[in-house]
Each structure stands twice: as structure tokens, then as C-alpha cells.
Design a protein around this motif. Structure first.
Motif: not given
Lengths: 281, 281, 281, 281
Positions: B136-141
């Protein structure tokens, strides 16, 4: 007035125009893709041709508008996105004039690149920048790595050409190099495979070598991303601020869209930037 | 009373019921899988059909019980697990009514998803959460990365369609895009392979590009996991405590199973939660 | 006396015995491998059979010696290496008695496992331990990951069985699951490939999913190794000391070889350990 | 005088000579590659043969010059690059004398290795060193890992030979080991594939095992690179200084090119080094 609609995404009309444009680009690419399927091409020939001309007319109009509205049209025409915009139009017209180059008409999928322009990257720019910086910081390491891979692949490809020869599919050194890349990257199509015991032994070593080598770019990129993340955590999330550092309207002279919020002049052509409209909030 | 047996896993009877249910789900999926093998299907046709109906009857009974016992049956019926429970029953009945949809009967393997419900994830929840947070923390990446991959794959797939053409297996742009994904992910089936020198050159570049690109998601996920681990080490292993934050019995009204230990009301429907029985210790 | 030669590697004779044994194991495995090649089997049949019986006699002698010398032979016979030692002998004798089980004779390559025993892992134990700890620490994460992969592979394999069917090679659900694993792990043999447009679309999604999923175990292992390395750096290289924590001679009762240097009794059978001979320095 | 031109890259003439040499090496390799393509070989046979002899003459002249100019020619002739320089010449002469060894003539692609010499690695030496150190530091871990992979591959390859047998393409244990490496490294040519249900089951386990194992070298290398990077960040970028630590002109006695800037004597042969010419700035 027309300029404000087409290039200032802060106004309501401008945002609507942008959405229509994105839809048109995606639709036109889908038409190109669908048109390449033989059964669909046969059944929907007329509809696809019509849609193609409607999209080409629309994009031509947009291109002409940009040229007319901007105060520095040449700068735009020579910029990366200016050339992409032109390449998205030309094939349709050229195919009409010279039917022989019909095969090149699929260059139209380059229209997809225009999506990046329309998005203006506002939402994702910081992620792109972060990846870009990670890659740029590892640029030299990656160059060294690629040079080594090219060297290994040329030497091992030539070796396999000597070991296996044309009778096992290794018809020339370029073909052997192509096969060596296929093997080292673990793609392994299987259209060309070693048959001799010695060739298979060398191939087994190549695969283990490729396995190990695969770890190197991963290590470089991971280390770079982790390092950047750690520094950002310490510095109090400048990444979050990064999202706000974009000027929301483009330059009226050359169309350049990326400016710092405090920018007063376009960094590309030096023209004065419009002030951010309150409706952009 | 029936409710306590079926939904409160803290009682001895409830735990036995849970184990029987897990066994039934795994067995029913194994029957579906075994039934698809032609030789086994021919020899054991009667046994498989019988087992199928026994399992379907059992799961139907369980589904009806849940609907009857819960005070908010609609909320359950519309929840993710409610729909999965229904999808595990329907194909058998529908195939009886409409033999034509027999091919869809293998949707029954979705029963496997029910295992996650029965497990109530108590044992592995913290690991799932950790992986989930990392993603989730890397969702945008990851979104940026996927968008770039889609763009590259569409453009390169179209290019290969132009270069190789239908005579070498690249029959349409969608097929070429499928091939491009096969190549970039290093799967490389070899059912479609480039034959022309130029096509092979572009393919070699694509494979090297795919090799490098492979490093990016690995880098993102690794960096995220490492970062999370480092923070947990500093904070004195909250992960270990995470295992205790689950309410061991479900909500009597809607069947929702995940609650904090100090919760007094169901977070999904607001109904009062039963107190944890001492036998759960 | 014989015991000292065979099991105490600190004496000069013991070390020579060990080297001869390693050479015999490697040679016997090479004979098994060479014997499987049809042309070599035809030309060197007599030599291979002779070598095989010499090696079997040697290993039988060694096995009998161990049983005779040790004070707790049953403990050794039931230990992992005791069973491996037996499995390395039995096939040759059994193939003589029952020619029908000739195909099982290649179980003899298990002799390779004996090399690990002979090495006593003294040189590489700390590297093994480090990797082992990294994997053990990530045990639960890896279990969650494997469970998810199994679930995804069963569901997607069944889906492809429905979509493609037996006419495209997906003859049963187990075969489809095998194919799904082939695809998700990016091996991609190409013996079974999707032919329908919908099947290819699902396959493309599976490959991208497999690409992303590949990052998870890498992330877990990398993060674990990096974390361990960082802690060791801080603690002043306990890894280096780890190499010295092995007792250099085995237990005279049960043959167990790994003991702490300060150990006075065997941790497996409780027998008193021999004191380390000065020649071990 | 000739020496200064050929070996001192700090003078203008020296730099020109270096550029010509790199161009000659790349061109000669391209000729070897092009000559292996049947159609080009047929059409340009004369041109390729002529070019080959011109390049061989040029390289022979260069080799003789080096031997003559250097004060310690034997040291050069026995060095790695001295042997590479000789191997780049010999095949052409030998193929003239013994036409039978014509197939070995492609050893000439080893000329590519000479590029590394000419570059003198000035630009990329620090990146190479960093990767080299990362690999050297993980040497033992990588050795343990490779030993485990070899063991797994031999045992599983033999197992698959027993399970599948010659009728499914597993004609001998070496072929099965080659297949096992193909599978574990996720290359997956598909020239040999398991056909029996049991063989496919074992293969599925092998692929999942290979997937997990792939994470180990990546983890080792990534962890090593990240650790090194962190230390360099702390120490104030010695990497940047590293680029300046190369002596820009070679040793006049033995041709060794890598020296520290403050070096007054060659570290390989002890001969006095020329002072760096101001034109090198």
C-alpha cells in the motif's frame, strides 16, 4: 480565449477539454489496435476508417490551435511533445498519399505518448522523479553493467556459434548473440537450443552466470531507492511537498507545462508566466 | 446454541466444527480437481458426483444456518465472504438446471477462498498486514511503474507487429502486445518468436530493457519491507503484539470476525459483541 | 585405533582418510552419471560395473566400521546421515537381487549428500547458518507468501482450464495448475500455451502479477540478510568467531560431529566427548 | 618517440592513436560478426578477407611495437592483456597454415577484450572496483550458494531421469541436470519438458524452489551494495576521489597502466614512471 480553454487546466472548461482529449487519445489508439485484428478489420472496416479520420481531424485542429495560440510556435514544434503530436497526425495523411507505406500507419500508437503530456504528470511527477533520480544516480554503474553484459554476450554468442554451428540453429554470430541474450535474461524462447553435450554444458554455465548477473541491477536499483527513502524520512517527507511544486498552467509562449510555483518566467523560453487563477484552488 | 457451535471458535465444539469445515472445503476442491482428469472422471464418475452433492448439501446447510442465525443476514449476504459462500454453492445447482453451462462448474474452486474465512487469519494476520502495508505504501510507485510498462508494451508490441507481420505469428497488435508482455516478463513461451534480423535486434533490446525494469518493483518492495522492519526493531517488536489484537469470536449479528480485543461492539454493524469465553485461553 | 583414523579428522591419518573418502564419493557419483549416458554405458559397461562394486564395497566397509566402532550404533543408524549412508549402499545390492527395480539404482546420487557429512561443514558452517537464520526469521512471511501463491495458482489454473479447455492442451485442472506455476515463475516452457484471445489476456495479467510477486520473496530475503549484516557490523564480527565454535572431533558413542568447543558431553547422546588432541591446532 | 605516441595517452598524438585503435578493434570485431552471416559472407567475401588482413597487419604491428618499445617485454607478453593481444592475432595466421582449424577463427572476437585495455578503465574503474568488492565480500556466501545449487540440481536432475526416462527426452543424467538448471534458473527453453503427472508435480516444486532460491544471490549482492553505499556516504564520497587516483600514462618498462597519481615507480616492475605531462590536464 481559445488558449485559456485548451492550455489552462485550472478553469472548468479547460478541465473538460483535457478529459475529452484523453478519451480521444485512448479511443484512437484502441481503434488502431482493433483495426489490426483481421476479423474486426473485415467487419468494421468503414467504422474504423471513419473513426480514424474523425480523430485525425480532431488532433489536427488541436495541433493547429496550439501553433496559432502560442507566441513561440517554433519552440513548441521542435520540442519532444511537439514532434510526438506531429507523428500522431502524419501517418494517416501520408498513407492517403502513398499507399505503399501503409505498414507504417501503426506508428499512430505513438499517440499514447501524448497522454503523458495531457496528464501534465501533476499527479505522478514525484514518483517519476524519484525513480528517475534513482536511475540517474546509478547511471554509471548501469553503464558499466551493460558494457559487461554486451561483452559477455558477444564473446559467449561467438563461442556457441563455434561449438554448435549452423546445423543446430546457430546460423550466424548475430543469431548466436540474440540467443545468448535470450538465455542470459532467462527469457528462453526455445526456438534455438544447444544440442551438443559441450554446447549444453556452456549453456548451463551461462544460465547460472545470468542468474547471478541478474542480481546486480536489482541490487543497484534497490540500494538506490532504499537510500533515497531513508534520506526523505529523515528530512521530513519533502516528497509530499514535491507534489505542490508544479505550476498548474503552462507557458503561453511555448507551452512548457512544468514550472516551480514561485516561477514568474518560463524556464524554457523566458516568457512571462500567467498568474495562477484562483479557480485552481 | 447452533450459532455458538458454528461461529464461536473458542468453544471445543466450535473448534471441531471449524476443523471439519476446513477438511470439507479442501476435500471438495480436491474432488473438483480430480474430476477434471479424464481417466479419473471415467472411472470414478459416480463417486465424484455423490461427493459433490454431499459437499453441496453440507455447504448449503451451513449457508442457511448462517443466514438464519445472524441478526443482520443481508449484511452478511452482501459481504465479500457471503458472495464467495454463495458462488461455492450455485454452480452445482445451476449445472443441474442448465446442463449447457457445465463448463462453468469449475468456478467451484472458488471454495478455496472460503478457507481464508475459516482460518480467520488469526495466525498469519500480522504477516499479511505487513506485506499489505508494504504494498500500500508503494501503491503510487507501483501504479507509475505499471503505467510505464503498459505504455512500453503497447508501443513495442505495435512496433514488432509492423516489423514482423502476420507471416511470423504476429497476427494482430493484441497478439503482439501479448508477445511483448511474454518477453518483458522473461516468461518466453516461444510459441511466437521473431524471425527477421531487425525483429530479433529489437527483441534483444526489449529483453535487456525487461531485465532492467524487473529491478524496479523488486527495489520498491524490498526497500519498503526493509524500512518497515527497521522501524519495528526500534519500536520493540509491535509485530509480536499484533498477533493478540484479534477478537477470537465473531459478531452474532453479521458474522464479522475481526475485532480488537477491547472492542465491545462490532465495527461493521454495531451489534454488541459476546464476551470472550475463558475456554479461549 | 581404527576409530581414531576414521572419525578423528585432527590426526594426519584421519585427514588423509577423509580426503580419500571425498574423492571416492565424488568419483562414485561421476560413475553413476557417466553410466546413464547410452554411448558410454555401451562402451564401458564392464569398467563401470567394476567401479560400482569397488565403491559399494568401500562404502559398506566404512558403514560397518562406523557401526562397530561407535558405542551407540542405533542412534547413528537412525540419524539423518546414517540413513543417507545406508541409502547409498542398498540400491546396488537390491538391484542384484531384484533386477526389476533397476530404475531406482540412480538413487545412488544421494551419495552426494554424504559429502556434507565428510566436510563436517567446518569451513562453511557460518555462511550456512547465516542463510539459515535469514530464512528461519522469514519463515512465517514465506509461509504466508507460499499459501497465497498456491491459492492464486489453483484459482487461475482452474480459470484457464475453463477458458482454454482440453483442445488447447489444458487437459485437466492439475495440468492447468502446472502451467500456471510455469507461467507465474517466469519459466515458460511453451509446451502448453493459451490460444484464445481471452486466455491470452488472462495470461498477460498472470505474467504481470507473477512479475510483481517475484519481488516479494526477494524483498523478504534481502531485507533479512541486510539487517543481519548491519547487526554483525555493529557487534564486531561475531561471524568470524562462529568459525571456531565447532568441536573438531566427533562423539565416540553416536558419531555426532557438531559440538561447542567447551562441550564436555555429546549434546545428542550425552556420552563424554574425547578431549581435543593438540595435533588439531 | 614511437613509445610516447603509442602508450602515453596524455599527448595529443597519443590520444589520436588510442581513438584509431578503439575504432580498429570495434571494426575488426564487426567484420568477424558480419562475415559469419551466410548472405554477407557470399557477397562481400573479398572485402571481408582484405579487411581482416589489414586489421591483422595493424594489430601485429602494434604488438611488435609494444614488444620492441618496452624494457620488460616478457612481463608484458605473459600478462593477461599480452596474451589477449596475441590471441587476437594468431587465429588469422593459423587458419592460413592449417585450414582445418578454420572454425576456431572466431576466437578473434576476443579482440573485444582489448577494448578494456585501451580504455585503461580510467572512466569506469571505480564502478568496477565497487562491484568487484561487493562480489569479493560475498565470495564465501556465493560459494556456499553455488555448492547448494549444484547439489540440488544433480539430485533433482537424477530424480527426473528416473521419473521421466529417455522416452520423454531425459536421455541421460547429464541431460537431466542441464534440464534442471534450465528450470531452476527460470530460462525454460521447452526443448525437454516433463510429460508424466509425477514428473510435472516435481517440476512444479522445482520451479517454486528456484523462484525462492533466486532471491538469495539478489539478497546477498543488494545487501553488499547497500552497505558499501552507506559507508561511502558517511565517509564523504571517497568514490568521487577514486576517479582521480589513476596515473594517466603507463609504465615505460612493462606497459602497466594503473598507478596512483603520487606513484613514482611502477608497482608491477619497479621501473621509474614518467612524470605526468602538463598537457594531460
Amino acid at each position: 480565449m481559445v488558449y485559456r480553454i485548451a492550455f489552462e487546466t485550472d478553469t472548468t472548461t479547460g478541465r473538460l477539454f483535457e478529459k475529452v482529449l484523453i478519451a480521444a487519445i485512448v479511443l484512437s489508439v484502441l481503434v488502431v489496435i482493433a483495426d489490426s485484428i483481421p476479423t474486426l478489420h473485415a467487419h468494421w472496416y468503414f467504422a474504423f476508417t471513419l473513426a480514424e479520420w474523425v480523430f485525425t481531424a480532431l488532433f489536427t485542429l488541436e495541433y493547429v490551435l496550439r501553433i496559432v495560440c502560442l507566441r513561440a510556435p517554433f519552440r513548441y514544434a521542435r520540442s519532444f511533445f511537439g514532434i510526438v503530436d506531429l507523428l500522431a497526425l502524419l501517418p494517416t495523411y501520408l498513407a492517403l498519399l502513398f499507399p505503399a507505406i501503409h505498414v507504417l500507419i501503426d506508428v499512430r500508437v505513438l499517440r499514447l505518448l501524448r497522454i503523458f503530456r495531457v496528464f501534465k504528470l501533476t499527479a505522478y511527477i514525484s514518483e517519476y522523479q524519484q525513480l528517475g533520480h534513482a536511475l540517474a544516480a546509478s547511471r554509471r554503474k548501469i553503464a558499466v553493467f551493460l558494457a559487461s553484459v554486451v561483452l559477455i554476450v558477444v564473446v559467449l554468442g561467438s563461442l556457441m556459434y563455434v561449438l554448435e554451428g549452423p546445423e543446430h540453429g546457430f546460423t550466424s554470430i548475430p543469431v548466436s548473440i540474440y540467443w545468448a541474450i535470450t538465455t542470459m535474461t532467462t527469457v528462453g524462447y526455445g526456438d534455438i537450443t544447444p544440442q551438443s553435450p559441450l554446447g549444453r554444458f556452456v549453456t548451463a554455465l551461462m544460465m547460472l552466470l545470468g542468474w547471478g548477473t541478474l542480481a546486480v541491477p536489482t541490487g543497484i536499483v534497490t540500494s538506490e531507492i532504499a537510500f533515497r527513502q531513508a534520506r526523505e524520512e529523515e528530512a521530513g517527507h519533502p516528497q509530499a511537498h514535491g507534489l505542490a511544486t508544479l505550476h498548474l498552467s503552462g507557458c503561453a509562449a511555448c507551452g512548457e507545462a512544468h514550472h516551480l510555483p514561485e516561477a514568474r518566467h518560463c524556464h524554457a523560453c523566458g516568457a512571462r508566466l500567467p498568474r495562477v487563477a484562483p479557480s485552481a484552488k
